[in-house]
Scaffold this motif. Structure first.
Motif, PDB file in Angstrom:
ATOM      1  N   PRO A  23       0.818  -1.210   0.000  1.00 56.07           N
ATOM      2  CA  PRO A  23       0.000   0.000   0.000  1.00 56.07           C
ATOM      3  C   PRO A  23       0.853   1.262   0.000  1.00 56.07           C
ATOM      4  O   PRO A  23       1.909   1.300   0.620  1.00 56.07           O
ATOM      5  CB  PRO A  23      -0.798  -0.098   1.296  1.00 56.07           C
ATOM      6  N   GLN A  24       0.391   2.259  -0.711  1.00 60.56           N
ATOM      7  CA  GLN A  24       1.032   3.565  -0.766  1.00 60.56           C
ATOM      8  C   GLN A  24      -0.063   4.611  -0.687  1.00 60.56           C
ATOM      9  O   GLN A  24      -1.085   4.487  -1.352  1.00 60.56           O
ATOM     10  CB  GLN A  24       1.810   3.742  -2.064  1.00 60.56           C
ATOM     11  N   ALA A  25       0.153   5.646   0.137  1.00 58.23           N
ATOM     12  CA  ALA A  25      -0.905   6.633   0.323  1.00 58.23           C
ATOM     13  C   ALA A  25      -0.321   8.023   0.501  1.00 58.23           C
ATOM     14  O   ALA A  25       0.826   8.196   0.889  1.00 58.23           O
ATOM     15  CB  ALA A  25      -1.753   6.279   1.532  1.00 58.23           C
ATOM     16  N   ASP A  26      -1.162   9.014   0.210  1.00 54.55           N
ATOM     17  CA  ASP A  26      -0.829  10.415   0.427  1.00 54.55           C
ATOM     18  C   ASP A  26      -2.112  11.116   0.867  1.00 54.55           C
ATOM     19  O   ASP A  26      -3.207  10.551   0.765  1.00 54.55           O
ATOM     20  CB  ASP A  26      -0.283  11.036  -0.853  1.00 54.55           C
ATOM     21  N   VAL A  27      -1.987  12.339   1.334  1.00 53.44           N
ATOM     22  CA  VAL A  27      -3.140  13.140   1.736  1.00 53.44           C
ATOM     23  C   VAL A  27      -3.186  14.376   0.857  1.00 53.44           C
ATOM     24  O   VAL A  27      -2.167  15.020   0.616  1.00 53.44           O
ATOM     25  CB  VAL A  27      -3.044  13.538   3.224  1.00 53.44           C
ATOM     26  N   SER A  28      -4.383  14.702   0.361  1.00 52.46           N
ATOM     27  CA  SER A  28      -4.555  15.919  -0.429  1.00 52.46           C
ATOM     28  C   SER A  28      -5.650  16.776   0.189  1.00 52.46           C
ATOM     29  O   SER A  28      -6.490  16.285   0.945  1.00 52.46           O
ATOM     30  CB  SER A  28      -4.892  15.585  -1.888  1.00 52.46           C
ATOM     31  N   GLU A  29      -5.619  18.045  -0.132  1.00 56.44           N
ATOM     32  CA  GLU A  29      -6.632  19.024   0.281  1.00 56.44           C
ATOM     33  C   GLU A  29      -6.862  19.047   1.783  1.00 56.44           C
ATOM     34  O   GLU A  29      -8.004  19.157   2.247  1.00 56.44           O
ATOM     35  CB  GLU A  29      -7.936  18.790  -0.474  1.00 56.44           C
ATOM     36  N   LEU A  30      -5.779  18.949   2.565  1.00 57.91           N
ATOM     37  CA  LEU A  30      -5.886  19.020   4.023  1.00 57.91           C
ATOM     38  C   LEU A  30      -6.205  20.451   4.424  1.00 57.91           C
ATOM     39  O   LEU A  30      -5.521  21.389   4.028  1.00 57.91           O
ATOM     40  CB  LEU A  30      -4.567  18.585   4.662  1.00 57.91           C
ATOM     41  N   ARG A  31      -7.291  20.628   5.206  1.00 55.64           N
ATOM     42  CA  ARG A  31      -7.656  21.978   5.646  1.00 55.64           C
ATOM     43  C   ARG A  31      -8.509  21.942   6.894  1.00 55.64           C
ATOM     44  O   ARG A  31      -9.116  20.933   7.224  1.00 55.64           O
ATOM     45  CB  ARG A  31      -8.356  22.741   4.536  1.00 55.64           C
ATOM     46  N   LEU A  32      -8.532  23.086   7.558  1.00 56.93           N
ATOM     47  CA  LEU A  32      -9.418  23.307   8.690  1.00 56.93           C
ATOM     48  C   LEU A  32     -10.607  24.106   8.188  1.00 56.93           C
ATOM     49  O   LEU A  32     -10.435  25.135   7.536  1.00 56.93           O
ATOM     50  CB  LEU A  32      -8.716  24.102   9.792  1.00 56.93           C
ATOM     51  N   GLN A  33     -11.796  23.638   8.485  1.00 59.57           N
ATOM     52  CA  GLN A  33     -13.004  24.346   8.085  1.00 59.57           C
ATOM     53  C   GLN A  33     -13.739  24.777   9.343  1.00 59.57           C
ATOM     54  O   GLN A  33     -13.926  23.986  10.258  1.00 59.57           O
ATOM     55  CB  GLN A  33     -13.895  23.460   7.217  1.00 59.57           C
ATOM     56  N   ARG A  34     -14.141  26.033   9.349  1.00 61.38           N
ATOM     57  CA  ARG A  34     -14.820  26.569  10.526  1.00 61.38           C
ATOM     58  C   ARG A  34     -16.184  27.098  10.107  1.00 61.38           C
ATOM     59  O   ARG A  34     -16.295  27.830   9.142  1.00 61.38           O
ATOM     60  CB  ARG A  34     -13.968  27.692  11.109  1.00 61.38           C
ATOM     61  N   LYS A  35     -17.204  26.692  10.842  1.00 61.44           N
ATOM     62  CA  LYS A  35     -18.557  27.198  10.606  1.00 61.44           C
ATOM     63  C   LYS A  35     -18.932  28.074  11.784  1.00 61.44           C
ATOM     64  O   LYS A  35     -19.041  27.589  12.917  1.00 61.44           O
ATOM     65  CB  LYS A  35     -19.556  26.055  10.452  1.00 61.44           C
ATOM     66  N   GLY A  36     -19.094  29.352  11.558  1.00 61.93           N
ATOM     67  CA  GLY A  36     -19.430  30.268  12.639  1.00 61.93           C
ATOM     68  C   GLY A  36     -18.271  30.419  13.600  1.00 61.93           C
ATOM     69  O   GLY A  36     -17.112  30.478  13.203  1.00 61.93           O
ATOM     70  N   THR A  37     -18.577  30.447  14.883  1.00 62.50           N
ATOM     71  CA  THR A  37     -17.542  30.625  15.901  1.00 62.50           C
ATOM     72  C   THR A  37     -17.183  29.321  16.602  1.00 62.50           C
ATOM     73  O   THR A  37     -16.439  29.329  17.573  1.00 62.50           O
ATOM     74  CB  THR A  37     -18.018  31.650  16.962  1.00 62.50           C
ATOM     75  N   GLY A  38     -17.712  28.205  16.133  1.00 64.26           N
ATOM     76  CA  GLY A  38     -17.452  26.916  16.767  1.00 64.26           C
ATOM     77  C   GLY A  38     -16.054  26.403  16.485  1.00 64.26           C
ATOM     78  O   GLY A  38     -15.245  27.032  15.805  1.00 64.26           O
ATOM     79  N   TYR A  39     -15.762  25.233  17.016  1.00 62.03           N
ATOM     80  CA  TYR A  39     -14.472  24.595  16.785  1.00 62.03           C
ATOM     81  C   TYR A  39     -14.344  24.179  15.321  1.00 62.03           C
ATOM     82  O   TYR A  39     -15.339  23.855  14.668  1.00 62.03           O
ATOM     83  CB  TYR A  39     -14.322  23.365  17.674  1.00 62.03           C
TER      84      TYR A  39
END
Length: 108
Positions: A23-39
């Motif tokens: 197996p070989q893997a990578d990660v793409s489009e890693l991001r933090l998404q925030r809705k309003g003022t929540g975590y």
């Protein structure tokens, strides 16, 4: 003659030992998404670059604060990604991070 036969046998056994189906893997489009003022929520895609299914992967990500100091590492489990395919993952966080960076992907 014996030396040539041994060389050929060694070449075949070495080829058999190297597994192109690992197996070989990578990660793409890693991001933090925030809705309003929540975590924030950590999202991304685990991309299976191999020729076999990934039954289990652990994506380790380092989270950073507003001053670009590391806060903590989080792990997101991803399961059952077909060969050549990708799967979106999502992890809700319980702290206010402002940035995320991939640390590594562990394949189980």
């Amino acid at each position: 003659m014996l030396r040539a036969a041994l060389s050929v046998a060694l070449a075949f056994s070495l080829a058999a030992c190297s597994s192109p189906s690992e197996p070989q893997a990578d990660v793409s489009e890693l991001r933090l998404q925030r809705k309003g003022t929540g975590y924030p929520t950590l999202t991304g895609y685990l991309v299976n670059q191999g020729s076999v299914e990934i039954s289990s992967a652990d994506v380790f990500v380092t989270l950073y604060d507003d001053d670009h100091r590391p806060l903590t590492d989080v792990m997101v489990g991803v399961r059952d990604v077909a060969a050549g395919d990708s799967l979106r993952f999502e992890q809700r966080l319980d702290l206010q991070a402002s940035a995320a960076k991939l640390k590594y992907v562990g394949l189980n």
